[in-house]
Scaffold this active site. Structure first.
Site, PDB file in Angstrom:
ATOM      1  N   ASP A  49      53.579  46.019  40.396  1.00 52.90           N
ATOM      2  CA  ASP A  49      53.083  46.292  39.353  1.00 52.90           C
ATOM      3  C   ASP A  49      53.419  47.727  37.893  1.00 52.90           C
ATOM      4  O   ASP A  49      53.788  47.868  38.540  1.00 52.90           O
ATOM      5  CB  ASP A  49      52.228  47.025  39.563  1.00 52.90           C
ATOM      6  CG  ASP A  49      50.549  46.057  40.087  1.00 52.90           C
ATOM      7  OD1 ASP A  49      50.910  44.979  39.719  1.00 52.90           O
ATOM      8  OD2 ASP A  49      49.870  45.959  40.531  1.00 52.90           O
ATOM      9  N   LYS A  71      51.036  44.619  34.016  1.00 57.25           N
ATOM     10  CA  LYS A  71      50.114  43.565  33.724  1.00 57.25           C
ATOM     11  C   LYS A  71      49.994  44.294  32.356  1.00 57.25           C
ATOM     12  O   LYS A  71      49.592  45.925  32.723  1.00 57.25           O
ATOM     13  CB  LYS A  71      48.476  43.528  34.373  1.00 57.25           C
ATOM     14  CG  LYS A  71      48.661  42.097  35.399  1.00 57.25           C
ATOM     15  CD  LYS A  71      47.364  42.079  35.963  1.00 57.25           C
ATOM     16  CE  LYS A  71      48.159  41.264  37.433  1.00 57.25           C
ATOM     17  NZ  LYS A  71      46.875  40.764  38.049  1.00 57.25           N
ATOM     18  N   MET A 179      40.049  52.094  33.314  1.00 57.00           N
ATOM     19  CA  MET A 179      41.585  50.773  32.430  1.00 57.00           C
ATOM     20  C   MET A 179      40.148  50.738  31.326  1.00 57.00           C
ATOM     21  O   MET A 179      39.523  50.041  30.800  1.00 57.00           O
ATOM     22  CB  MET A 179      41.422  49.173  33.402  1.00 57.00           C
ATOM     23  CG  MET A 179      42.157  49.033  34.587  1.00 57.00           C
ATOM     24  SD  MET A 179      42.092  47.544  34.721  1.00 57.00           S
ATOM     25  CE  MET A 179      40.764  47.613  36.186  1.00 57.00           C
TER      26      MET A 179
END
Length: 258
Positions: A49, A71, A179
């Protein structure tokens, strides 16, 4: 069910492929677990990741394949269903696959989905917990999520979703947003509309455990403007609650530029 059957594990003496979902911790390579390092050393393939500790990839065994599954907002190199299929296909081909994640696989990390896909395909899978950034990054800034007299509990939510509308909004219950940079203004408005105290201490910890870590503190009502004025960027962890005042970085910056 016996204790040994109650958890997923890879039987080291069995041949064939497997998948290990390894939590790499908040970014500092030294914070990965011993078990995580052991499985990395045995991997044929590492699917990494964006927030995984990339320094660990420099010390893989020769010939280990690294697949970037980063991502970013609006730009996923490999969609989640593609990652699930990739893990299963490589394991079924007899390869030892490590899915290296930032933080902990089961804390807003899609680890449950990936483990379920492996089990459904009959692939052996092990989940290796990691130090979640939700706890570690505030700690790096000197912020305890619980503290006697200030907070006895905390909630961790993704600001990408509407979960923020369901969590407690008391100053004595710490709220951690992951996030959350892109949606910071919206999140602040939702919390305020739900009755959150506008004077709640707030902190944004950018790039936790990295040499350029930065901590910005203010009050909830000023958080979006202050964050914008100093140029806050992801990755960052946002902490709301009275525990923020314990941090050595605490300074109530009430207006941009103050």
């Amino acid at each position: 069910m016996s204790a040994s059957a109650a958890r997923d594990s890879i039987l080291d003496d069995e041949p064939g492929g497997w998948v290990a979902l390894v939590g790499g911790g908040p970014g500092e390579p030294g914070l990965i677990t011993v078990r995580g390092m052991e499985l990395l050393s045995r991997a044929d393939v590492v699917v990494a990741d964006r927030l995984a500790p990339r320094g660990l990839l420099d010390n893989l065994s020769p010939g280990t394949e690294v697949i970037d599954a980063s991502k970013r907002p609006g730009n996923h190199l490999v969609p989640q269903d593609g990652i699930d299929a990739l893990l299963v296909a490589r394991a079924e081909a007899g390869q030892r696959v490590v899915r290296l994640k930032g933080g902990d696989p089961y804390v807003l990390g899609r680890g449950g989905e990936e483990a379920r896909a492996c089990r459904a395909a009959g692939v052996r899978v092990e989940v290796v917990p990691g130090v979640t950034s939700a706890i570690a990054v505030p700690a790096a800034a000197g912020i305890p999520l619980t503290h006697r007299g200030l907070a006895r509990g905390f909630s961790v939510v993704s600001a990408h979703e509407d979960l923020i509308a369901t969590v407690p909004v008391r100053r004595d219950h710490t709220l951690v947003l992951l996030m959350g940079v892109h949606h910071l203004r919206r999140s602040t408005a939702i919390l305020t509309d739900r009755g959150a105290d506008s004077e709640t201490p707030a902190a944004v910890v950018e790039r936790g455990y990295q040499p350029d870590q930065r901590v910005t503190t203010t009050r909830l009502r000023c958080l979006p403007d202050v964050a914008e004025s100093v140029g806050v960027r992801a990755p960052a962890v946002i902490v709301l609650g009275d525990v923020v005042t314990v941090s050595p970085a605490w300074r109530h910056r009430l207006v941009p530029g103050e």
